[in-house]
Scaffold this motif. Structure first.
Motif, PDB file in Angstrom:
ATOM      1  N   LEU A   8       0.822  -1.211   0.000  1.00  0.00           N
ATOM      2  CA  LEU A   8       0.000   0.000   0.000  1.00  0.00           C
ATOM      3  C   LEU A   8       0.856   1.261   0.000  1.00  0.00           C
ATOM      4  O   LEU A   8       0.516   2.259  -0.628  1.00  0.00           O
ATOM      5  N   ALA A   9       1.987   1.204   0.722  1.00  0.00           N
ATOM      6  CA  ALA A   9       2.780   2.414   0.916  1.00  0.00           C
ATOM      7  C   ALA A   9       3.563   2.833  -0.322  1.00  0.00           C
ATOM      8  O   ALA A   9       3.634   4.023  -0.644  1.00  0.00           O
ATOM      9  N   ILE A  10       4.153   1.864  -1.024  1.00  0.00           N
ATOM     10  CA  ILE A  10       5.019   2.217  -2.157  1.00  0.00           C
ATOM     11  C   ILE A  10       4.250   2.969  -3.253  1.00  0.00           C
ATOM     12  O   ILE A  10       4.714   4.023  -3.723  1.00  0.00           O
ATOM     13  N   PRO A  11       3.073   2.482  -3.696  1.00  0.00           N
ATOM     14  CA  PRO A  11       2.319   3.291  -4.667  1.00  0.00           C
ATOM     15  C   PRO A  11       1.955   4.672  -4.121  1.00  0.00           C
ATOM     16  O   PRO A  11       1.983   5.672  -4.868  1.00  0.00           O
ATOM     17  N   ASN A  12       1.620   4.741  -2.821  1.00  0.00           N
ATOM     18  CA  ASN A  12       1.290   6.037  -2.224  1.00  0.00           C
ATOM     19  C   ASN A  12       2.489   6.970  -2.214  1.00  0.00           C
ATOM     20  O   ASN A  12       2.359   8.176  -2.462  1.00  0.00           O
ATOM     21  N   ILE A  13       3.660   6.431  -1.904  1.00  0.00           N
ATOM     22  CA  ILE A  13       4.869   7.257  -1.884  1.00  0.00           C
ATOM     23  C   ILE A  13       5.164   7.788  -3.280  1.00  0.00           C
ATOM     24  O   ILE A  13       5.466   8.976  -3.467  1.00  0.00           O
ATOM     25  N   LEU A  14       5.064   6.911  -4.272  1.00  0.00           N
ATOM     26  CA  LEU A  14       5.337   7.337  -5.655  1.00  0.00           C
ATOM     27  C   LEU A  14       4.371   8.431  -6.099  1.00  0.00           C
ATOM     28  O   LEU A  14       4.775   9.424  -6.709  1.00  0.00           O
TER      29      LEU A  14
END
Length: 434
Positions: A8-14
């Motif tokens: 969940l976090a990696i797409p949000n960070i990008l």
């Protein structure tokens, strides 16, 4: 748990990092023009729209929390009706903002004491960008719903597309057509509606079966409406305090002159870049905590809290280290005006500390939103704004000048993290029961 968080976090960070990247490009484009007042106009204009749009951030945050809990309970109708209510509210508010634009502009410039040049170019920027209101607020609702559905990929696609297009248009308008703040505003306007169009297409294609659960008579169901506005009322008050703080910061920066305003806007941009990175894990916390709250899995809630904090604080410490090492080199990316760089270096120590001290409050925000424990969030922000930020600046400005603004902002972030930590045992971190 780490795998779920990172999924969940990696797409949000990008997607989140494309937001400050856009701001950085705008700042760099305008910061390399002849006069500092162009950069000041972008800073003041952005402050005004942050105040307008962040105030309705509940359309994203509240929608995520409520949708995630419905997802955990496997209630498809409740989930789609949450989206319908959020979009209805977003569209109505967006249109009202456009209709009331003259009064909003006059009130904004009455509050901000900027130079005549800054105000002139800010009005040019404002008169174009105000028409993004309906698209911006509807995007809040749709992206919030995607996140609540444990789908971080679609908000990433929409946000990266939107901001990439925005950057391309800004560069084209400013460099190729010789425009200034008006070019940046037009780029934002076009990109916002293109992003909304993409979000709607993704929604209809992916969730066609879910959309069939829409029941028109439930749109104004009293119990659901009461919960929707109860959660969003608290988030609205919390966000209002937040944007008051940031708007106050920019307004007071303007009173110190165009050079300090430009320097502070660049340094605050650096704070925001890191916040968007850490918010990737805060968004992951929203989705997971909401899901586990809906399915009553306290053990997983506690575990998600632990690991989200490890990741979020780690990013904050890493960013502080990068800022400490590359300080002046980073500033030169944003502007070639030596007086602005020299002024920013005087206050850069606050920017080094910022990512680490802010990381606690960012992660707690995501956790409390996912649990829809919005009352403590509201109270925390009221305390941090009214009892810490404003008094610190009010007393400190006579002795510290512009340093007082940065001291107040730093203590504001610390107070948010500390108060939410105090509230957590009662509202979030209960004993393991599932």
């Amino acid at each position: 748990m780490n795998r779920k968080i990172l999924r969940l976090a990696i797409p949000n960070i990008l997607s989140n990092l494309s937001v400050p990247l856009l701001g950085a490009v705008d700042t760099a484009l305008i910061g390399h023009l002849d006069d500092a007042y162009y950069l000041g106009a972008i800073a003041v204009g952005s402050m005004i729209f942050n105040f307008i749009f962040w105030g309705f951030g509940f359309l994203r945050m509240g929608t995520t929390g409520l949708t995630a809990q419905a997802f955990g309970e496997e209630e498809q109708t409740a989930s789609i009706m949450t989206l319908a209510r959020a979009l209805t509210v977003a569209a109505v508010i967006g249109v009202l903002i456009v209709v009331l634009q003259i009064w909003i502009a006059d009130f904004s410039f009455w509050l901000v004491e900027a130079s005549a040049e800054v105000e002139r170019y800010t009005r040019i920027y404002f008169n174009i960008r105000i028409f993004t209101a309906p698209a911006t607020l509807c995007l809040y609702a749709i992206n919030g719903w995607f996140l609540g559905m444990q789908n971080a990929r679609y908000p990433m696609i929409v946000t990266i597309f939107l901001n990439s297009l925005n950057i391309i248009l800004d560069v084209f308008f400013v460099y190729s057509l010789g425009m200034h703040v008006d070019g940046v505003a037009w780029g934002t306007l076009i990109a916002r509606y293109a992003g909304l169009s993409l979000a709607v297409i993704l929604l209809v294609v992916k969730y066609k079966d879910w959309l069939q659960n829409y029941v028109h008579k439930l749109l104004l169901e009293v119990k659901a409406i009461k919960k929707f506005f109860s959660v969003n009322r608290d988030i609205f008050i919390r966000t209002l305090c937040l944007i008051t703080t940031f708007s106050f910061f920019t307004a007071k920066s303007a009173e110190f002159g165009n050079v300090v305003l430009a320097a502070n806007s660049i340094l605050l941009q650096l704070w925001m870049i890191v916040s968007y990175g850490i918010d990737g894990f805060a968004y992951a916390a929203e989705s997971l905590i909401g899901r586990y709250t809906g399915s009553d899995q306290q053990k997983r809630i506690n575990l998600a809290v632990k690991y989200c904090f490890i990741w979020g604080i780690g990013i904050g410490v890493l960013a502080s280290g990068v800022y400490a090492i590359f300080n002046v080199h980073i500033l030169k990316i944003f502007t070639n005006q030596q007086d602005v760089i020299d002024t920013a270096m005087i206050y850069f120590l606050w920017t080094i500390a910022g990512p680490t001290v802010s990381s606690f409050s960012y992660i707690w925000d995501g956790i409390f939103i996912g649990a829809t424990a919005t009352g403590p969030m509201r109270n925390s922000m009221i305390i941090a704004t009214g009892l810490v930020f404003l008094p610190t600046y009010g007393i400190g400005v006579f002795y510290l000048g512009n340093h007082a603004l940065w001291l107040a902002m730093t203590l504001f972030m610390i107070a948010r993290g500390a108060t939410l930590t105090f509230f957590a045992p009662k509202h979030i971190l209960r004993s393991n029961t599932g």
